[in-house]
Design an enzyme around this catalytic site. Structure first.
Site, PDB file in Angstrom:
ATOM      1  N   HIS A 104      38.602  42.571  39.900  1.00  0.00           N
ATOM      2  CA  HIS A 104      39.915  43.090  39.855  1.00  0.00           C
ATOM      3  C   HIS A 104      40.026  43.481  41.406  1.00  0.00           C
ATOM      4  CE1 HIS A 104      40.681  44.424  35.534  1.00  0.00           C
ATOM      5  NE2 HIS A 104      39.756  43.421  35.759  1.00  0.00           N
TER       6      HIS A 104
ATOM      7  N   CYS B 265      43.930  49.562  36.352  1.00  0.00           N
ATOM      8  CA  CYS B 265      43.744  49.778  34.884  1.00  0.00           C
ATOM      9  C   CYS B 265      42.697  50.664  34.496  1.00  0.00           C
ATOM     10  CB  CYS B 265      43.071  48.090  34.524  1.00  0.00           C
ATOM     11  SG  CYS B 265      41.603  47.777  35.251  1.00  0.00           S
TER      12      CYS B 265
ATOM     13  N   CYS C 198      39.469  50.054  36.559  1.00  0.00           N
ATOM     14  CA  CYS C 198      39.357  50.421  38.008  1.00  0.00           C
ATOM     15  C   CYS C 198      39.555  52.011  37.958  1.00  0.00           C
ATOM     16  CB  CYS C 198      40.748  49.629  38.697  1.00  0.00           C
ATOM     17  SG  CYS C 198      40.029  47.790  38.761  1.00  0.00           S
TER      18      CYS C 198
ATOM     19  N   GLU D 185      41.103  46.302  43.255  1.00  0.00           N
ATOM     20  CA  GLU D 185      40.489  47.552  43.426  1.00  0.00           C
ATOM     21  C   GLU D 185      38.872  47.396  43.738  1.00  0.00           C
ATOM     22  OE1 GLU D 185      43.975  48.321  40.887  1.00  0.00           O
ATOM     23  OE2 GLU D 185      42.564  46.892  40.812  1.00  0.00           O
TER      24      GLU D 185
END
Length: 155
Positions: free
Chosen positions: A62, A89, A92, A64
């Protein structure tokens, strides 16, 4: 405390510009247009990255996570700011809590409401910017590639 960032001395627009550049890069590579950047308490850029799930075939990459990895190992993350073009999400959000990142700046949370309220409940400062470019990137992507979007968010 969740706030809109309007009455702060931080330059969130400049920080978000870094994350937006990453989101655009991810989209140009055929991936999900989400970008992130991690900043030191001084405002120094520590790491930046974009969602690379499609490009790398790695479900954990992801935006992040990519920014966090690019920042490298640190003794502490206290006082750092994670900027993401989209609400983080749960995966993260867990990263933010695990490593004690102090602030999360969210470009937009209309397309996806992740864990930012949970983070706020656990003492992480949340800044919601509701940025129009972040919204447009995600709205266009969700419309054009719903199958990839739903895979990305696990639905």
């Amino acid at each position: 405390m969740v706030h809109d960032g309007a009455n702060t001395t931080e330059n969130y627009d400049e920080m978000l510009a870094v994350a937006l550049a990453e989101a655009r890069q991810g989209l140009s590579e055929g991936g999900v247009p989400i970008g992130a950047a991690l900043f030191a308490p001084t405002g120094e850029l520590l790491g930046r990255g974009h969602n690379r799930r499609v490009q790398d075939g790695d479900p954990s990459m992801h935006a992040e996570t990519a920014a966090f990895r690019a920042a490298g190992r640190r003794r502490t993350y206290k006082g750092t700011t994670l900027v993401s073009t989209l609400s983080p999400c749960w995966y993260c959000s867990g990263l933010v809590r695990q490593f004690g990142i102090s602030r999360v700046v969210v470009g937009e949370s209309r397309s996806f409401v992740g864990g930012h309220s949970w983070l706020e409940e656990h003492g992480v400062e949340i800044v919601l910017l509701d940025d129009s470019e972040c919204r447009a990137l995600m709205e266009d992507f969700i419309r054009d590639a719903p199958h990839i979007w739903h895979e990305d968010i696990g639905t």
